[in-house]
Write a protein that holds these residues in place. Structure first.
Motif, PDB file in Angstrom:
ATOM      1  N   SER B 150      90.854  27.686  11.594  1.00 19.68           N
ATOM      2  CA  SER B 150      91.610  28.281  12.683  1.00 19.68           C
ATOM      3  C   SER B 150      92.370  29.520  12.198  1.00 19.68           C
ATOM      4  N   LYS B 151      92.471  30.522  13.076  1.00 26.41           N
ATOM      5  CA  LYS B 151      93.192  31.759  12.717  1.00 26.41           C
ATOM      6  C   LYS B 151      94.691  31.529  12.628  1.00 26.41           C
ATOM      7  N   GLU B 247      88.255  26.256  14.075  1.00 23.48           N
ATOM      8  CA  GLU B 247      87.957  27.049  15.268  1.00 23.48           C
ATOM      9  C   GLU B 247      86.619  26.614  15.868  1.00 23.48           C
TER      10      GLU B 247
END
Lengths: 308, 308
Positions: B150-151, B247
């Motif tokens: 995930s960012k 993500e």
């Protein structure tokens, strides 16, 4: 014996600082440690000051600065080895060349195989296990082709072994040696091995080898690296003794291999190759082996010398 | 970057003698080294003399002799951790307990996960790769389920990862953690993982973690052990993000994994797990990788502390 005990019986050289009286073999430029030499061997090498400069204060043996090309080093090492062979100090002459590497990957000197253990340099070999995966096995369970060493072998006679094993002598590469030894030791066809053998890693350790008695309580110190292959096969593939190294091959179940392993029936270094197989294939895992992490680390030791 | 470079970027702490200014955490009886502590953390621990006795001359931090039971140690460590959390010195409080072992296999003290890196103790985790073996793959070649982080993750946002990964927190065992994390991170059913996950070894290394900046040029020193599992599956098994850690998952060919690996697209410690996979499955071998032996040894480092 438990698995960690077996691993430590082979990877038996101390971690951390080396014993104070153990000499370090150094390159001709003085920069690079290349091997471990025990005091009684150092005393013998001291008789060849044109090749080996023994310094008792620094506890090191520097290869002479004059030996600044591989050709000169080859000649110098050969003179010493021939002389030590004539005097009987080197035992079991093989007429086969091993290599010291420096820098890493570069041949630095070629020397007689039987001279190598005296210098405590890294020695390389291949080991492979032929096994029948459960989906190809008539018993529905994995089986292993395990040889018994000939009773006339000088080292570990009559003990159990890996299907194939052998030292890496010049000019043979790793995979070449596997193919060659598979044919010589187990009668396995080259095309079969080429097609089915799978590189699965290394086992590396440093042993104190008491079988060579040079007056040092630990024995000679020997870093070894084994390149490991798995050779899955079906029951139509039957290894057969092809030279006088192996007495016979047995097809063993996991339980038989396990019992023989704990009962120390395997040649010790071969036991490590079996333990490596059992960890990679899930038989030995964190749930059934308390020393799992330590065993895996101790099966993969980093020698403090340049590598092949 | 080449494979050895990737391994050394993670297993980045020096082999051989430790830096002179790096403190050793020692057990309350003074006998056992347990961890590495950098000078700025030592200065902070010096504020808690009832728990940590900092000796600048010996460059060591002894746990107070009074803390002679696990209950006393747990209380002492908790007081220090709480205080360092309040002052902001500990970052990223997890409310999860890690364990120091001494002797090997015996819990010696339980401590907050976010406090552990400051003490340089051995930390444990699990990593697993879901892959589709070529015989089950529609492409006829092996494929890998690779997630992108995930960012919003605080560490290595947006990088590639192993299918499943997680730290080993009290009271969960190794296989339990695998099952739990497989469900939490990849939406894999417990029964599927239980049946198909295969223990295949460990990866262990000691990193100088610059992401924690405590004024020490190397960063914190962290020995880590990852228990590794292979999870072979067919294309009907599709991992899905189940929390906010991941993500999305991509099915990648060997070539895609290889390119991303050399291009440093994987989170560094996860890259080591990929390299370990590639060595065990024959993709990386002695014929195509000059640093093969060194890579394998450096993927399996022995921490000089008692192990789980």
């Amino acid at each position: 014996m438990n698995l960690l005990g077996i691993v430590e019986s082979v990877n038996s050289f101390t971690y951390g600082e080396k014993p104070n009286d153990l000499y370090i073999l150094r390159s001709h430029d003085g920069k690079q440690p290349l091997g471990y030499v025990v005091p009684d061997v150092a005393k013998e090498l001291n008789k060849f000051p044109n090749v080996f400069q023994v310094d008792d204060d620094l506890v090191q043996i520097k290869i002479s600065s004059n030996l600044d090309t591989i050709e000169k080093r080859n000649r110098g090492f050969k003179e010493v080895a021939d002389s030590l062979n004539e005097s009987g100090f080197i035992k079991g002459w093989r007429n086969e060349l091993f290599i010291i590497h420096y820098p890493a990957h570069e041949p630095y000197v070629y020397l007689e195989r039987a001279f190598s253990p005296l210098l405590g340099i890294v020695m390389y070999g291949i080991h492979a296990n032929c096994y029948i995966p459960k989906e190809l096995s008539s018993t529905g369970e994995i089986q292993f082709w395990i040889p018994r060493r000939s009773k006339t072998k000088s080292t570990h006679p009559g003990m159990l072994d890996n299907t194939v094993g052998g030292g890496l002598g010049h000019p043979f590469g790793v995979f070449d040696t596997l193919i060659k030894e598979s044919e010589e030791e187990a009668g396995l066809e080259r095309s079969f091995v080429k097609k089915n053998a799978k590189a699965v890693g290394t086992v590396s350790y440093t042993l104190c080898d008491k079988q060579f008695n040079y007056g040092y309580e630990l024995g000679l110190i020997q870093p070894e690296v084994q390149y490991i292959y798995d050779i899955p096969c079906d029951e139509s593939i039957v290894p057969k003794p092809n030279d006088n190294e192996v007495e016979c091959f047995h097809l063993m179940s996991f339980e038989e291999v396990w019992t023989n392993l704990l009962d120390e029936q395997f040649k010790p270094s071969c036991a490590l190759v079996i333990i490596d197989f059992l960890t990679r294939h899930g038989f030995v895992n964190s749930e059934n082996e308390p020393d799992y992490v330590e065993i895996l680390a101790k099966l993969h030791r980093l020698p403090p010398f340049p590598l092949r």
